[in-house]
Design an enzyme around this catalytic site. Structure first.
Site, PDB file in Angstrom:
ATOM      1  N   LYS A 165      25.364  -0.188   0.409  1.00 34.05           N
ATOM      2  CA  LYS A 165      25.987   0.920  -0.520  1.00 34.05           C
ATOM      3  C   LYS A 165      27.082   0.146  -1.640  1.00 34.05           C
ATOM      4  CE  LYS A 165      26.758   3.168   3.908  1.00 34.05           C
ATOM      5  NZ  LYS A 165      27.786   3.658   5.085  1.00 34.05           N
ATOM      6  N   LYS A 197      16.667   3.057  11.568  1.00 32.12           N
ATOM      7  CA  LYS A 197      17.821   4.012  11.892  1.00 32.12           C
ATOM      8  C   LYS A 197      17.403   4.995  12.844  1.00 32.12           C
ATOM      9  CE  LYS A 197      21.344   3.624   8.934  1.00 32.12           C
ATOM     10  NZ  LYS A 197      22.079   3.680   7.881  1.00 32.12           N
ATOM     11  N   GLU A 226      19.313   0.343  14.785  1.00 28.21           N
ATOM     12  CA  GLU A 226      20.430   0.928  14.906  1.00 28.21           C
ATOM     13  C   GLU A 226      20.674   1.939  16.193  1.00 28.21           C
ATOM     14  OE1 GLU A 226      23.443   3.136  11.795  1.00 28.21           O
ATOM     15  OE2 GLU A 226      21.855   4.537  12.462  1.00 28.21           O
TER      16      GLU A 226
END
Length: 308
Positions: A165, A197, A226
């Site tokens: 990010k 994910k 994740e």
């Protein structure tokens, strides 16, 4: 480690600075950015020399030395090239900006400290000022915030990770700033490690299928999965994941996850990892805490340049 990272960054720094100078000077196509395109700087008499200092108005961790140096390197090169191509046998303007640094990347400095001094063509100094300070204040902001997070983890075995990010176009720069602040880089992009994910799991048909395919495609890459529950944690462990990211787990759930994992994989915690709660999660015994705030919630350090 910082020097080694800088060597890898050098080509990227050159491209980024070129793009930033073109943006600031309105350069299009294949033109070379030049101080002569700065209409305000052209108010200054030709060949005027100047000395300027740059100070920080707040405490910070410095990051961005190479970016500042590259700004004036490129402006000097464009000015000298233009002068050499002039019809006059004696070019009237040649520039070589002298930069004297009083600090290094990764160094903690107090408010009102002088970071560096510039000496050279006045037009060039003013043309490069904003681009140079933009990089320095932004990267120093990232390094400074990272250092605050790292201090909260002091005394634990938990390492602080960044994320993807980042500000567009500044991935490698901000990753370097995280290192300057004492943090650790997570994967650089989508090419150097797996991060499986929720949507990947759904599209692959499950955690075990996703991990198995990852191992088959790139057996040399780290595989991180994740998970959102203890049941998914068990699936990831059985599949042989190297790292398991516990997304939005409570401290109580994390303690259960640490017990269940027993060293079979590294554990990472993510999701709203504010500085106020870092210690609580570190005490649970996880290996990593990752935070997107390090690179997306940027508070630029307040810097100022003044002519002597």
């Amino acid at each position: 480690m910082l020097n080694a990272q800088l060597e890898k960054l050098q080509q990227d720094i050159s491209k980024t600075i070129s793009w930033a100078l073109c943006e600031d000077l309105g350069v299009v196509d294949n033109e070379t950015p030049q101080a002569s395109q700065d209409i305000t700087a052209m108010l200054i008499p030709e060949n005027e020399q100047a000395v300027a200092t740059v100070i920080t108005r707040e405490d910070c961790i410095v990051c961005g030395v190479a970016w500042v140096n590259e700004v004036f390197k490129q402006l000097d090169a464009s000015l000298n090239s233009t002068a050499e191509q002039a019809t006059s046998s004696l070019p009237t303007r040649m520039s070589s900006t002298k930069i004297t640094w009083f600090v290094n990347d990764g160094e903690s400095v107090a408010a009102n400290s002088t970071l560096f001094e510039l000496e050279g063509d006045a037009r060039t100094l003013l043309t490069g000022e904003r681009v140079a300070l933009n990089f320095l204040q932004t990267l120093s902001g990232t390094a400074t915030l990272t250092s605050h997070y790292v201090k909260e983890l002091a005394g634990s075995n938990t390492k602080l990770l960044d994320t993807r990010k980042t500000l567009p176009g500044l991935r490698s720069a901000q990753k370097y700033a995280v290192l300057c602040g004492g943090g650790v880089n997570h994967r650089i992009g989508l090419f150097d490690a797996f991060l499986i994910k929720e949507n990947h799991i759904a599209a692959c048909g499950g955690i075990s299928q996703a991990v198995a395919t990852a191992k088959s495609n790139h057996s040399d890459k780290t595989i991180e999965v994740e998970v959102e529950s203890l049941n998914e944690l068990e699936q990831a462990l059985n599949a042989g994941a190297d790292i398991i990211m516990l997304d939005n787990f409570s401290p109580a759930m994390i303690e259960q996850a640490v017990t269940a994992t027993r060293g079979k994989a590294k554990l990472e915690v993510s999701g709203n990892m504010t500085i106020e709660i870092l210690q609580e999660y570190a005490k649970a015994g996880v290996d990593y805490i990752s935070s997107g705030a390090l690179t997306k919630h940027v508070h630029a350090v307040d810097l100022s340049m003044r002519f002597k």
